[in-house]
Design an enzyme around this catalytic site. Structure first.
Site, PDB file in Angstrom:
ATOM      1  N   CYS A 114       0.808  -1.218   0.000  1.00 49.68           N
ATOM      2  CA  CYS A 114       0.000   0.000   0.000  1.00 49.68           C
ATOM      3  C   CYS A 114       0.841   1.269   0.000  1.00 49.68           C
ATOM      4  O   CYS A 114       0.364   2.328  -0.415  1.00 49.68           O
ATOM      5  CB  CYS A 114      -0.952   0.002   1.195  1.00 49.68           C
ATOM      6  SG  CYS A 114      -2.131  -1.370   1.176  1.00 49.68           S
ATOM      7  N   HIS A 259      -3.716   6.943   1.445  1.00 52.35           N
ATOM      8  CA  HIS A 259      -4.039   5.658   0.843  1.00 52.35           C
ATOM      9  C   HIS A 259      -5.453   5.287   1.265  1.00 52.35           C
ATOM     10  O   HIS A 259      -5.831   5.429   2.426  1.00 52.35           O
ATOM     11  CB  HIS A 259      -3.040   4.605   1.320  1.00 52.35           C
ATOM     12  CG  HIS A 259      -3.520   3.204   1.157  1.00 52.35           C
ATOM     13  ND1 HIS A 259      -3.916   2.691  -0.053  1.00 52.35           N
ATOM     14  CD2 HIS A 259      -3.681   2.208   2.067  1.00 52.35           C
ATOM     15  CE1 HIS A 259      -4.303   1.434   0.114  1.00 52.35           C
ATOM     16  NE2 HIS A 259      -4.164   1.119   1.383  1.00 52.35           N
ATOM     17  N   ASN A 289     -10.214  -0.609  -1.812  1.00 51.03           N
ATOM     18  CA  ASN A 289      -8.773  -0.469  -1.579  1.00 51.03           C
ATOM     19  C   ASN A 289      -8.032  -0.992  -2.803  1.00 51.03           C
ATOM     20  O   ASN A 289      -8.012  -2.195  -3.051  1.00 51.03           O
ATOM     21  CB  ASN A 289      -8.388  -1.249  -0.323  1.00 51.03           C
ATOM     22  CG  ASN A 289      -6.914  -1.120   0.020  1.00 51.03           C
ATOM     23  OD1 ASN A 289      -6.101  -0.704  -0.783  1.00 51.03           O
ATOM     24  ND2 ASN A 289      -6.563  -1.512   1.250  1.00 51.03           N
TER      25      ASN A 289
END
Length: 332
Positions: A114, A259, A289
């Site tokens: 990430c 993020h 995500n």
């Protein structure tokens, strides 16, 4: 002295929209439960034969190059962040290199999950600062839907993730007023197993065995409470680290692009840093995500919406598997 400046942004998301109501038909879950847990309402899943990690990156790169006013031949280096490469090897960077008319330039693949896009920005920034390269393409692209088992046993993970790609062009500049100010990278490997995809890996003599799928050994695992607990600490911490390194405070920020891990985490960042809605970017509701792709997708959408103005102080921040966390501060 050379600095690096973002001059072009682009993104691509697959056309296949998967809603929470679609997932209700595949597992024991509900739209309300998913929204309460994550804030996600829908996500994009790739179409086999049309989308791949590298092809999505190519589409995002085309847009970024166009916005920067450059051709593929102008790029000196590709930095490609992904945890879902097309092949185990070679990396997706070389596949992207052959898809557009790039020269025979280098391609660096980054595996920081990430935080991968920010790690990629940091690498590109250093190459430009040294004077080695003038134009660097940084990409984050992910296909995760095909590693998710859309079933009740994997629902805690499966409802969170989606597919997509984002890219930016970094160019050398001598203007210190509009540039990347600093990047900040961290890892804490003692928590590596709290969020991971273990198999098939290289640690065991036998990478794949007949009952792997039946046993669920091929599925990613996450200790959700542990991840959340660390994320809500590391996000504000690494944003403040970037601000302090450059003599700023939270009140100086014009925009934060985190993020897109979980809407609850984003809301927590807002609360502890006293950030109003107009100073934070959130699009997890639409895309889920998308790991290394989430920040460049969100950054590009913010630009399209007119939320990025010349002179704005912008912070990008991420937290993910590793545990890894990172930030970059930009004077737009």
């Amino acid at each position: 002295m050379y600095y690096s400046k973002i001059t072009g942004l682009g993104y691509y998301v697959p056309e296949n929209v998967v809603t929470n109501f679609d997932l209700e038909k595949l597992m024991d879950t509900s739209n309300e439960w998913i929204i309460e847990r994550s804030g996600i309402q829908e996500r994009r899943f790739f179409t086999e034969g049309k989308d791949a990690t590298a092809t999505m990156a190519a589409e995002a790169s085309k847009m970024a190059l166009q916005k920067a006013g450059l051709q593929a031949q102008d790029i000196d280096l590709i930095v490609f962040a992904t945890l879902s490469p097309d092949y185990n090897f070679p990396g997706s960077g070389v596949l992207l290199q052959r898809m557009l008319p790039f020269r025979e330039i280098g391609a660096i693949d980054v595996r920081a999950q990430c935080s991968g896009f920010i790690y990629g920005l940091s690498i590109a920034d250093q190459y430009i600062k040294t004077g080695m390269y003038k134009n660097v393409l940084v990409v984050g692209s992910e296909i995760q839907s095909n590693v998710l088992e859309l079933s009740t046993r994997n629902r805690n993970f499966a409802v969170l993730f989606g597919d997509g790609a984002g890219a930016v062009v970094l160019q050398a500049t001598t203007n210190p007023q509009h540039r990347i100010l600093s990047t900040h990278l961290h890892y804490q490997g003692q928590y590596a197993e709290d969020l991971m995809l273990e198999h098939p890996g290289s640690r065991l003599k036998q990478r794949i065995w007949a009952s792997m799928v039946e046993e669920g050994k091929h599925l990613p695992v996450m200790q959700g409470q542990a991840v959340f607990k660390h994320a809500v600490v590391r996000f504000p911490e690494v944003i403040r680290e970037a601000l302090q390194a450059n003599g700023y405070t939270e009140t100086d920020l014009d925009l934060v692009v985190p993020h897109q891990a979980n809407l609850r985490i984003t809301k927590y960042i807002q609360q502890v840093m006293n950030l109003p809605d107009e100073k934070i970017v959130s699009n997890i509701q639409k895309y889920g995500n998308t790991t290394a792709a989430s920040i460049p997708i969100a950054l590009c959408e913010a630009y399209e919406q007119g939320r990025l103005k010349v002179g704005h102080l912008v912070c990008l921040a991420a937290f993910g598997s590793g545990f890894t966390w990172a930030s970059v501060l930009i004077r737009w």
